[in-house]
Motif scaffolding. Structure first.
Motif, PDB file in Angstrom:
ATOM      1  N   LEU A  14       0.800  -1.223   0.000  1.00  0.00           N
ATOM      2  CA  LEU A  14       0.000   0.000   0.000  1.00  0.00           C
ATOM      3  C   LEU A  14       0.829   1.267   0.000  1.00  0.00           C
ATOM      4  O   LEU A  14       0.272   2.351  -0.201  1.00  0.00           O
ATOM      5  CB  LEU A  14      -0.925   0.007   1.224  1.00  0.00           C
ATOM      6  N   ALA A  15       2.138   1.176   0.241  1.00  0.00           N
ATOM      7  CA  ALA A  15       2.969   2.380   0.316  1.00  0.00           C
ATOM      8  C   ALA A  15       4.073   2.370  -0.734  1.00  0.00           C
ATOM      9  O   ALA A  15       4.182   3.293  -1.550  1.00  0.00           O
ATOM     10  CB  ALA A  15       3.567   2.516   1.718  1.00  0.00           C
ATOM     11  N   VAL A  16       4.888   1.318  -0.756  1.00  0.00           N
ATOM     12  CA  VAL A  16       6.054   1.313  -1.638  1.00  0.00           C
ATOM     13  C   VAL A  16       5.630   1.186  -3.103  1.00  0.00           C
ATOM     14  O   VAL A  16       6.098   1.950  -3.965  1.00  0.00           O
ATOM     15  CB  VAL A  16       7.009   0.171  -1.228  1.00  0.00           C
ATOM     16  N   LEU A  17       4.772   0.231  -3.390  1.00  0.00           N
ATOM     17  CA  LEU A  17       4.371   0.042  -4.785  1.00  0.00           C
ATOM     18  C   LEU A  17       3.674   1.272  -5.361  1.00  0.00           C
ATOM     19  O   LEU A  17       4.006   1.715  -6.468  1.00  0.00           O
ATOM     20  CB  LEU A  17       3.479  -1.196  -4.898  1.00  0.00           C
ATOM     21  N   PRO A  18       2.674   1.867  -4.654  1.00  0.00           N
ATOM     22  CA  PRO A  18       2.084   3.094  -5.210  1.00  0.00           C
ATOM     23  C   PRO A  18       3.104   4.213  -5.403  1.00  0.00           C
ATOM     24  O   PRO A  18       3.040   4.946  -6.393  1.00  0.00           O
ATOM     25  CB  PRO A  18       1.020   3.476  -4.172  1.00  0.00           C
ATOM     26  N   LEU A  19       4.064   4.357  -4.458  1.00  0.00           N
ATOM     27  CA  LEU A  19       5.079   5.399  -4.616  1.00  0.00           C
ATOM     28  C   LEU A  19       5.920   5.139  -5.862  1.00  0.00           C
ATOM     29  O   LEU A  19       6.207   6.064  -6.631  1.00  0.00           O
ATOM     30  CB  LEU A  19       5.967   5.444  -3.368  1.00  0.00           C
ATOM     31  N   THR A  20       6.307   3.889  -6.080  1.00  0.00           N
ATOM     32  CA  THR A  20       7.099   3.562  -7.269  1.00  0.00           C
ATOM     33  C   THR A  20       6.310   3.837  -8.535  1.00  0.00           C
ATOM     34  O   THR A  20       6.832   4.402  -9.507  1.00  0.00           O
ATOM     35  CB  THR A  20       7.528   2.090  -7.205  1.00  0.00           C
ATOM     36  N   VAL A  21       5.045   3.429  -8.546  1.00  0.00           N
ATOM     37  CA  VAL A  21       4.209   3.657  -9.734  1.00  0.00           C
ATOM     38  C   VAL A  21       4.032   5.144  -9.997  1.00  0.00           C
ATOM     39  O   VAL A  21       4.126   5.615 -11.139  1.00  0.00           O
ATOM     40  CB  VAL A  21       2.854   2.953  -9.555  1.00  0.00           C
ATOM     41  N   ILE A  22       3.786   5.905  -8.930  1.00  0.00           N
ATOM     42  CA  ILE A  22       3.593   7.353  -9.102  1.00  0.00           C
ATOM     43  C   ILE A  22       4.872   8.010  -9.604  1.00  0.00           C
ATOM     44  O   ILE A  22       4.845   8.876 -10.483  1.00  0.00           O
ATOM     45  CB  ILE A  22       3.130   7.978  -7.770  1.00  0.00           C
ATOM     46  N   THR A  23       6.019   7.588  -9.055  1.00  0.00           N
ATOM     47  CA  THR A  23       7.290   8.165  -9.510  1.00  0.00           C
ATOM     48  C   THR A  23       7.539   7.841 -10.981  1.00  0.00           C
ATOM     49  O   THR A  23       7.933   8.714 -11.765  1.00  0.00           O
ATOM     50  CB  THR A  23       8.440   7.630  -8.638  1.00  0.00           C
ATOM     51  N   ALA A  24       7.314   6.579 -11.351  1.00  0.00           N
ATOM     52  CA  ALA A  24       7.513   6.191 -12.746  1.00  0.00           C
ATOM     53  C   ALA A  24       6.556   6.941 -13.668  1.00  0.00           C
ATOM     54  O   ALA A  24       6.941   7.422 -14.742  1.00  0.00           O
ATOM     55  CB  ALA A  24       7.334   4.679 -12.899  1.00  0.00           C
ATOM     56  N   TYR A  25       5.307   7.054 -13.236  1.00  0.00           N
ATOM     57  CA  TYR A  25       4.337   7.776 -14.055  1.00  0.00           C
ATOM     58  C   TYR A  25       4.717   9.249 -14.184  1.00  0.00           C
ATOM     59  O   TYR A  25       4.601   9.851 -15.261  1.00  0.00           O
ATOM     60  CB  TYR A  25       2.951   7.642 -13.443  1.00  0.00           C
ATOM     61  N   ALA A 328      13.628  12.134 -10.414  1.00  0.00           N
ATOM     62  CA  ALA A 328      12.725  11.027 -10.092  1.00  0.00           C
ATOM     63  C   ALA A 328      13.360  10.068  -9.098  1.00  0.00           C
ATOM     64  O   ALA A 328      12.707   9.610  -8.145  1.00  0.00           O
ATOM     65  CB  ALA A 328      12.333  10.283 -11.373  1.00  0.00           C
ATOM     66  N   VAL A 329      14.660   9.780  -9.290  1.00  0.00           N
ATOM     67  CA  VAL A 329      15.350   8.869  -8.366  1.00  0.00           C
ATOM     68  C   VAL A 329      15.443   9.497  -6.977  1.00  0.00           C
ATOM     69  O   VAL A 329      15.234   8.831  -5.952  1.00  0.00           O
ATOM     70  CB  VAL A 329      16.742   8.509  -8.921  1.00  0.00           C
ATOM     71  N   ARG A 330      15.756  10.813  -6.931  1.00  0.00           N
ATOM     72  CA  ARG A 330      15.808  11.486  -5.631  1.00  0.00           C
ATOM     73  C   ARG A 330      14.456  11.418  -4.925  1.00  0.00           C
ATOM     74  O   ARG A 330      14.378  11.113  -3.731  1.00  0.00           O
ATOM     75  CB  ARG A 330      16.238  12.952  -5.813  1.00  0.00           C
ATOM     76  N   ASN A 331      13.396  11.726  -5.689  1.00  0.00           N
ATOM     77  CA  ASN A 331      12.062  11.683  -5.081  1.00  0.00           C
ATOM     78  C   ASN A 331      11.721  10.280  -4.596  1.00  0.00           C
ATOM     79  O   ASN A 331      11.108  10.099  -3.536  1.00  0.00           O
ATOM     80  CB  ASN A 331      11.015  12.154  -6.096  1.00  0.00           C
TER      81      ASN A 331
END
Length: 654
Positions: A14-25, A328-331
């Motif tokens: 619920l936290a890491v995966l959405p953050l990764t998806v949002i960053t990639a998007y 993106a990597v920093r974020n």
């Protein structure tokens, strides 16, 4: 899988995966937006290059037109054919002066006389020399770089002399071009600037004649007649170089032009080499065509069908994309760090939650094994604390319910025993004698009832019949029924008068029982010698006396129930009986039986059952019992239903 592990997995999902998806998007959308913005700006630059080329060719076409007006008739330009070097240089100087600063684009100017036959004079073309007009070969004036430099050093006196000769010739053909040439030289720069700044210039009639060169064609018209053609040749490279130099490119951008032969033109060799590394050749002739073999460059091209040139701009986006990637990597790492801090902060909470849940689990296991004294500690007032309190309350209630269940089971066993004793008090076998056949049954309900019946022979040869129903249900009614039945069985054989017997019983019950307790009672003596049935009905449902001819009499009540407002009067009555007559006794539980819709069994339905079929007591009881059970269906009986059937046999002779 433990709850703590599931909690960690859920937290990660619920936290890491959405953050990764949002960053990639975010990175993909930002990259797409950057490329789109760069593509739009590059397309505008390519379009501006196309407009500049259009303005430049339009200006060159205008200069060629003015040059054609300024030059003399090719047939009269004998001075152009002289071998005099000074005169030819002066003529070239006139052309350069007429073209102004646009002369640097021209490679040569050719004057071609009209192709009319030499032996046919044309009145529209003046004949300067004697004799018929002669068709001459084209006159070619080359404007190479060396010639233009040489023209700058022509002697002033020689220029004046040539100008005088050109003036004489011009006067002969009616054209004054010297002053016009000077005016053209002054207006050239201003006109060129005005047309470049104007929007959407018209396309000049520029055509490709050979690789690297293009020509302007003009008809030379004198007095409304075409007297020759003017062809001005320009070098494509010079036009392209001007457009490229005038294109304002930002840092790193490379403007370029590709001609119809596929040759690439850039500002310098380094830019051309960089463009070839991008693999943009050949370029498709489509509007705003983006081509590049490398993802860190955006190449936009725009094809111009009129000039057969393709304009383009290569824009580097590698640095911008790199910055987007780094951002993106920093974020992402900042977000992961915050998630890590949150996870570290929630671990103690999850440990406390799992500790309380483990205590609840252990307590539930002990409770399941039967330890009703189990209690769990309550350490908080949150949901887990409420759950612990609920668990403790449940354990307490289970202990209470278990005690109640044990007590209920004890009472149930006692009631079952009472029911069994009650059934044992009732006659279990039928009575078959010469006087009558008698049989009775009791259809039990869920609870103990107060119904009873009995039949037995007396010493004088008569037959005693009893049926009663004690008010109420349960153990008190059953106890009173057992006591009353024993009393009746013991005292009825000694009673000489039934009415007096029931009256005395009424007083005894009223005196020995609570006020709300009473008994409906039917007591009868069948006397075969007299052929009669003596009976007293104390508030009991009226029995049916069914004659052998099918008629029925009702033995209605002749007094209040026994024990209800004692002191009333009871009458003893007698009914004549004959062999084959039947008597049917019952309690109110039979008539009050209900079906699923709430209808009661009733007297009418009972009467039809008694009037039809066999008169054997066993058959009558079986028929009524079956009908009652079918009428009730799956419902439980609310009260006991007690039935007794008697058929009169052979009566003795008095």
């Amino acid at each position: 899988m433990s709850l703590r592990t599931r909690f960690a997995i859920a937290f990660f999902g619920l936290a890491v995966l959405p953050l990764t998806v949002i960053t990639a998007y975010s990175y993909v959308s930002s990259t797409r937006a950057l490329r789109h913005a760069v593509a739009i700006e590059s397309a505008r630059t390519a379009e501006a290059m196309e407009r500049r080329m259009g303005s430049l060719t339009a200006e060159l076409d205008r200069r060629v037109g003015e040059l054609g007006t300024a030059l003399p008739d090719p047939e009269d330009a004998v001075w152009l054919r002289t071998e005099d070097r000074g005169g030819r240089q002066a003529a070239l100087a006139l052309v350069v002066s007429a073209l102004g600063d646009a002369a640097r684009y021209f490679e040569s100017v050719e004057l071609a006389p009209s192709s009319a036959p030499s032996d046919t004079p044309d009145a529209s073309i003046p004949n300067i020399g004697p004799g018929p007009k002669q068709v001459r070969a084209p006159i070619l004036l080359e404007l190479t770089t060396e010639i233009r430099k040489e023209i700058e050093f022509v002697d002033a006196a020689e220029r004046v002399a040539v100008a005088d000769r050109l003036g004489e010739v011009a006067q002969r053909v009616g054209i004054v071009f010297a002053q016009r040439g000077l005016e053209l030289a002054q207006e050239a720069t201003e006109t060129l600037r005005t047309q470049i700044e104007s929007a959407a210039p018209s396309v000049a009639p520029l055509r490709v004649v050979e690789p690297g060169f293009r020509e302007f064609d003009r008809d030379l018209i004198r007095r409304g007649c075409v007297v020759g053609q003017l062809r001005a040749r320009v070098r494509t490279e010079s036009l392209v170089d001007t457009v490229l130099r005038d294109t304002g490119a930002e840092a790193g951008e490379i403007p370029f032009v590709i001609d119809s032969n596929g040759e690439l033109h850039a500002v310098d060799d380094a830019s051309a080499k960089a463009l070839r590394a991008l693999d943009i050749l050949p370029v498709a002739g489509t509007e705003a065509d983006s081509r590049s073999a490398r993802p860190d460059w955006i190449v936009i091209t725009r094809s111009d069908p009129a000039s057969e040139l393709t304009y383009g701009l290569a824009h580097p986006v590698g640095e911008s994309l790199g910055e987007l990637q780094r951002s993106a990597v920093r974020n992402l790492f900042v977000g992961l760090g915050l998630i890590g801090l949150a996870l570290v902060g929630t671990l103690p909470l999850s440990r406390r939650m799992t500790r309380d849940l483990e205590a609840l689990t252990a307590g539930a296991e002990r409770l399941g094994r039967g330890d009703l004294t189990t209690r769990v500690p309550v350490r908080s007032r949150d949901e887990l604390g409420q759950l612990g309190e609920t668990f403790n309350r449940m354990a307490t209630e289970l202990a209470v319910q278990q005690r109640e269940l044990v007590e209920k089971e004890r009472i149930t066993r006692e009631l079952q025993m009472c029911r069994q004793i009650q059934n044992e008090l009732l006659p279990r076998a039928a009575l078959n004698s010469a006087l009558a056949e008698v049989q009775g049954i009791s259809i039990p309900a869920r609870e103990l009832g107060g119904d009873f019946f009995n039949f037995f022979g007396l010493a004088d040869g008569t037959l005693a019949l009893l049926m009663g129903d004690v008010s109420g249900k349960g153990v008190p009614a059953a106890l009173l029924m057992a006591n009353l039945q024993a009393t009746l069985t013991a005292r009825l054989p000694l009673a000489a008068d039934l009415a007096a017997f029931v009256t005395a019983l009424d007083a005894e019950i009223e005196a020995s029982t609570p006020p709300h307790v009473y008994v409906s009672l039917f007591v009868a003596i069948l006397d075969g010698v007299r052929g009669e049935l003596r009976w007293v009905n104390a508030g009991h449902p009226a029995p049916y006396l069914v004659r052998r001819n099918g008629t029925m009499d009702r033995l209605d009540s002749c007094g209040r129930p026994v024990g209800l407002l004692a002191g009333g009067k009871y009458d003893a009555r007698a009914s004549r009986v004959e062999p084959g007559d039947s008597l049917f006794l019952y309690t109110d539980g039979l008539l009050d039986t209900e079906d699923a819709s709430g209808d009661t069994f009733g007297e009418e339905r009972l009467g039809r059952l008694l009037a039809a079929g066999s008169t054997e007591p066993a058959d009558i009881l079986r028929r009524v019992e079956t009908a009652v059970r079918e009428f009730r269906g799956a419902l439980d009986a609310p009260d006991d239903a007690t039935l007794l059937s008697l058929r009169v046999g052979a009566l003795p002779t008095p």
